[in-house]
Design a protein around this motif. Structure first.
Motif, PDB file in Angstrom:
ATOM      1  N   VAL A 223       0.856  -1.186   0.000  1.00 37.94           N
ATOM      2  CA  VAL A 223       0.000   0.000   0.000  1.00 37.94           C
ATOM      3  C   VAL A 223       0.893   1.236   0.000  1.00 37.94           C
ATOM      4  CG1 VAL A 223      -1.859  -1.195   1.205  1.00 37.94           C
ATOM      5  CG2 VAL A 223      -0.131   0.039   2.530  1.00 37.94           C
ATOM      6  N   ALA A 224       0.289   2.394  -0.097  1.00 37.32           N
ATOM      7  CA  ALA A 224       1.058   3.638  -0.086  1.00 37.32           C
ATOM      8  C   ALA A 224       1.866   3.740   1.208  1.00 37.32           C
ATOM      9  CB  ALA A 224       0.121   4.834  -0.207  1.00 37.32           C
TER      10      ALA A 224
ATOM     11  N   GLY B 298     -11.619   0.156   1.679  1.00 40.30           N
ATOM     12  CA  GLY B 298     -12.384   1.358   1.383  1.00 40.30           C
ATOM     13  C   GLY B 298     -11.830   2.207   0.262  1.00 40.30           C
ATOM     14  N   SER B 299     -12.295   3.459   0.209  1.00 39.09           N
ATOM     15  CA  SER B 299     -11.977   4.345  -0.909  1.00 39.09           C
ATOM     16  C   SER B 299     -10.500   4.676  -0.968  1.00 39.09           C
ATOM     17  CB  SER B 299     -12.807   5.625  -0.814  1.00 39.09           C
ATOM     18  OG  SER B 299     -12.550   6.310   0.396  1.00 39.09           O
ATOM     19  N   GLY B 300      -9.839   4.750   0.178  1.00 39.26           N
ATOM     20  CA  GLY B 300      -8.402   5.034   0.171  1.00 39.26           C
ATOM     21  C   GLY B 300      -7.603   3.940  -0.497  1.00 39.26           C
ATOM     22  N   LEU B 301      -8.074   2.693  -0.375  1.00 40.58           N
ATOM     23  CA  LEU B 301      -7.422   1.576  -1.048  1.00 40.58           C
ATOM     24  C   LEU B 301      -7.805   1.533  -2.521  1.00 40.58           C
ATOM     25  CD1 LEU B 301      -5.808  -1.070  -1.074  1.00 40.58           C
ATOM     26  CD2 LEU B 301      -7.877  -2.249  -0.287  1.00 40.58           C
ATOM     27  N   ARG B 302      -9.072   1.787  -2.813  1.00 40.93           N
ATOM     28  CA  ARG B 302      -9.558   1.684  -4.198  1.00 40.93           C
ATOM     29  C   ARG B 302      -9.049   2.819  -5.079  1.00 40.93           C
ATOM     30  NH1 ARG B 302     -14.449   0.550  -1.447  1.00 40.93           N
ATOM     31  NH2 ARG B 302     -15.127   2.689  -1.816  1.00 40.93           N
TER      32      ARG B 302
ATOM     33  N   ILE C 165      -4.868   8.094  -2.257  1.00 39.50           N
ATOM     34  CA  ILE C 165      -4.954   9.029  -1.150  1.00 39.50           C
ATOM     35  C   ILE C 165      -4.769  10.446  -1.662  1.00 39.50           C
ATOM     36  CG2 ILE C 165      -3.940   9.690   1.068  1.00 39.50           C
ATOM     37  CD1 ILE C 165      -2.917   6.822   1.287  1.00 39.50           C
ATOM     38  N   ASP C 166      -5.695  11.329  -1.282  1.00 38.46           N
ATOM     39  CA  ASP C 166      -5.540  12.757  -1.530  1.00 38.46           C
ATOM     40  C   ASP C 166      -5.893  13.494  -0.240  1.00 38.46           C
ATOM     41  OD1 ASP C 166      -8.348  13.004  -1.381  1.00 38.46           O
ATOM     42  OD2 ASP C 166      -8.548  12.628  -3.523  1.00 38.46           O
ATOM     43  N   GLU C 167      -5.945  14.815  -0.302  1.00 38.27           N
ATOM     44  CA  GLU C 167      -6.145  15.586   0.922  1.00 38.27           C
ATOM     45  C   GLU C 167      -7.536  15.395   1.519  1.00 38.27           C
ATOM     46  OE1 GLU C 167      -7.415  19.774  -1.315  1.00 38.27           O
ATOM     47  OE2 GLU C 167      -5.496  19.599  -0.274  1.00 38.27           O
TER      48      GLU C 167
ATOM     49  N   LEU D   1      -9.096   7.477   5.542  1.00 36.50           N
ATOM     50  CA  LEU D   1      -8.664   6.084   5.508  1.00 36.50           C
ATOM     51  C   LEU D   1      -9.619   5.224   6.335  1.00 36.50           C
ATOM     52  CD1 LEU D   1      -4.836   6.651   6.080  1.00 36.50           C
ATOM     53  CD2 LEU D   1      -6.067   6.488   3.900  1.00 36.50           C
ATOM     54  N   ASP D   2      -9.759   3.973   5.948  1.00 37.04           N
ATOM     55  CA  ASP D   2     -10.646   3.041   6.651  1.00 37.04           C
ATOM     56  C   ASP D   2      -9.849   1.840   7.147  1.00 37.04           C
ATOM     57  OD1 ASP D   2     -13.524   4.028   6.246  1.00 37.04           O
ATOM     58  OD2 ASP D   2     -12.715   4.114   4.208  1.00 37.04           O
ATOM     59  N   PHE D   3      -9.907   1.593   8.441  1.00 38.01           N
ATOM     60  CA  PHE D   3      -9.191   0.464   9.031  1.00 38.01           C
ATOM     61  C   PHE D   3     -10.108  -0.352   9.932  1.00 38.01           C
ATOM     62  CE2 PHE D   3      -5.870   3.775   8.586  1.00 38.01           C
ATOM     63  CZ  PHE D   3      -4.982   3.094   7.766  1.00 38.01           C
ATOM     64  N   TYR D   4      -9.846  -1.644   9.993  1.00 38.13           N
ATOM     65  CA  TYR D   4     -10.395  -2.511  11.034  1.00 38.13           C
ATOM     66  C   TYR D   4      -9.214  -3.006  11.859  1.00 38.13           C
ATOM     67  CZ  TYR D   4     -15.410  -3.235  10.294  1.00 38.13           C
ATOM     68  OH  TYR D   4     -16.766  -3.073  10.244  1.00 38.13           O
ATOM     69  N   ILE D   5      -9.278  -2.803  13.158  1.00 34.76           N
ATOM     70  CA  ILE D   5      -8.268  -3.336  14.069  1.00 34.76           C
ATOM     71  C   ILE D   5      -8.836  -4.610  14.701  1.00 34.76           C
ATOM     72  CG2 ILE D   5      -7.022  -2.939  16.224  1.00 34.76           C
ATOM     73  CD1 ILE D   5      -6.826  -0.022  15.466  1.00 34.76           C
ATOM     74  N   ILE D   6      -8.114  -5.706  14.544  1.00 34.88           N
ATOM     75  CA  ILE D   6      -8.551  -7.004  15.062  1.00 34.88           C
ATOM     76  C   ILE D   6      -7.762  -7.314  16.333  1.00 34.88           C
ATOM     77  CG2 ILE D   6      -8.972  -9.418  14.512  1.00 34.88           C
ATOM     78  CD1 ILE D   6     -10.386  -7.334  12.676  1.00 34.88           C
ATOM     79  N   VAL D   7      -8.494  -7.557  17.417  1.00 34.29           N
ATOM     80  CA  VAL D   7      -7.863  -7.808  18.711  1.00 34.29           C
ATOM     81  C   VAL D   7      -8.246  -9.206  19.210  1.00 34.29           C
ATOM     82  CG1 VAL D   7      -7.791  -5.366  19.353  1.00 34.29           C
ATOM     83  CG2 VAL D   7      -9.798  -6.737  19.956  1.00 34.29           C
ATOM     84  N   ARG D   8      -7.426  -9.735  20.086  1.00 32.86           N
ATOM     85  CA  ARG D   8      -7.754 -11.018  20.717  1.00 32.86           C
ATOM     86  C   ARG D   8      -8.835 -10.814  21.779  1.00 32.86           C
ATOM     87  NH1 ARG D   8      -6.588 -16.042  19.024  1.00 32.86           N
ATOM     88  NH2 ARG D   8      -4.401 -15.451  18.661  1.00 32.86           N
TER      89      ARG D   8
END
Length: 322
Positions: A28-29, A52-56, A59-61, A65-72
């Motif tokens: 990724v970037a 999401g859109s940042g991946l598709r 990235i611009d101003e 960004l869209d993240f999923y954080i996976i935890v135990r």
């Protein structure tokens, strides 16, 4: 007729797992990687998924960004005890992150799920369609704690794609191209959610990755145990009338619960999502073109200010099914 047997299913599972592992590992970037490292600091979840859109689109101003954080465990991500309980009861919690990375301001919407929740929400029996639908689209594993964490998260992404393909067979046309099945599926999932995007958005998701979707459907049908007929341009899942009718009943339940559940999540987000009013206004403007001007009161008390904003959106047609 193509019949799925145990050997074919095993081969298809290996193929899909290999392809998705490669997709998850694609670079990724650099700014995204830097953002994640800075966001995590000393915290070590199981992994971080970027979508999401940042991946598709890059990235611009104006990119969020869209993240999923996976935890135990819920306690593995720093937040209040109340937020942990809320995430356990009605996942996921969503947070807003704004950081300076390489001299520029970057923003992100961050959702948190436990591994147990990720596994449940990517399965066929999940009433909530949002998670498996999201992770049946291209996604990147931009950070992982170790090889074991990478493996179990990848298994959940495989599970999401198989679930999506199975629903595509059950809800889709009797016979069509593989792409048409995916388009029909995402049209159904959008209608089951409270979405403000225009009606062509679901098709654009598939069009951006035609080869990926074209080659994903049939191996996933093998894994799901769906037999099919195939010619040069189209495929037809072999399903009984009873199977189709049962699936329609199951989907009506999901569609009926989808919007109320998302409204409840939006209400919950008021208390767990820092900057929720600014995020909501940005999201509406980005996807519907409607400008929401936030007063200082609305930023401080988004729930109290929500009714007139929702009325404006309703009058403007943002919540109408297309």
């Amino acid at each position: 007729m193509v019949i799925t047997d145990p050997a074919t299913r095993k081969m298809a599972l290996s193929q899909v797992r290999h392809n998705l592992a490669q997709e998850l590992a694609m670079p990724v970037a650099p700014e995204v990687t830097l953002f994640v490292k800075q966001m995590l600091g000393a915290v070590r979840p199981m992994g971080v998924l970027f979508y999401g859109s940042g991946l598709r689109s890059g990235i611009d101003e104006d990119t969020l960004l869209d993240f999923y954080i996976i935890v135990r465990r819920q306690a593995d991500w720093p937040r209040s005890r109340l937020a942990c309980i809320a995430n356990a009861v009605m996942p996921p919690n969503v947070e807003y992150q704004e950081l300076k990375v390489a001299g520029r301001t970057m923003r992100a919407k961050v959702a948190v799920l436990s591994l147990t929740q990720l596994h449940a929400l990517t399965g066929f029996s999940a009433v909530n369609t949002t998670v498996w639908a999201r992770f049946s689209q291209p996604v990147r594993l931009v950070w992982q704690n170790n090889a074991q964490a990478e493996q179990v998260i990848t298994q959940c992404i495989v599970r999401a794609n198989v679930t999506a393909a199975k629903w595509a067979a059950l809800l889709g046309p009797d016979k069509a191209s593989p792409i048409a099945f995916w388009n029909a599926l995402y049209a159904s999932t959008y209608k089951a959610e409270l979405r403000v995007e225009n009606g062509q958005r679901s098709n654009s998701l598939v069009e951006a990755n035609l080869d990926r979707y074209r080659h994903m459907l049939l191996p996933c049908w093998h894994i799901a145990g769906i037999n099919f007929e195939q010619d040069a341009t189209s495929v037809a899942p072999i399903l009984s009338v009873q199977q189709k009718e049962k699936a329609q009943r199951q989907w009506r339940l999901r569609a009926g619960l989808g919007r109320p559940l998302n409204i409840l999540r939006l209400i919950k987000a008021v208390y767990t999502f820092k900057g929720s009013a600014r995020y909501a206004a940005w999201k509406v403007r980005r996807h519907s073109g409607m400008e929401i001007v936030l007063s200082p009161f609305a930023e401080k008390h988004p729930l109290l200010a929500a009714p007139p904003v929702l009325w404006k959106l309703w009058r403007g047609g943002a919540f109408r099914q297309r």
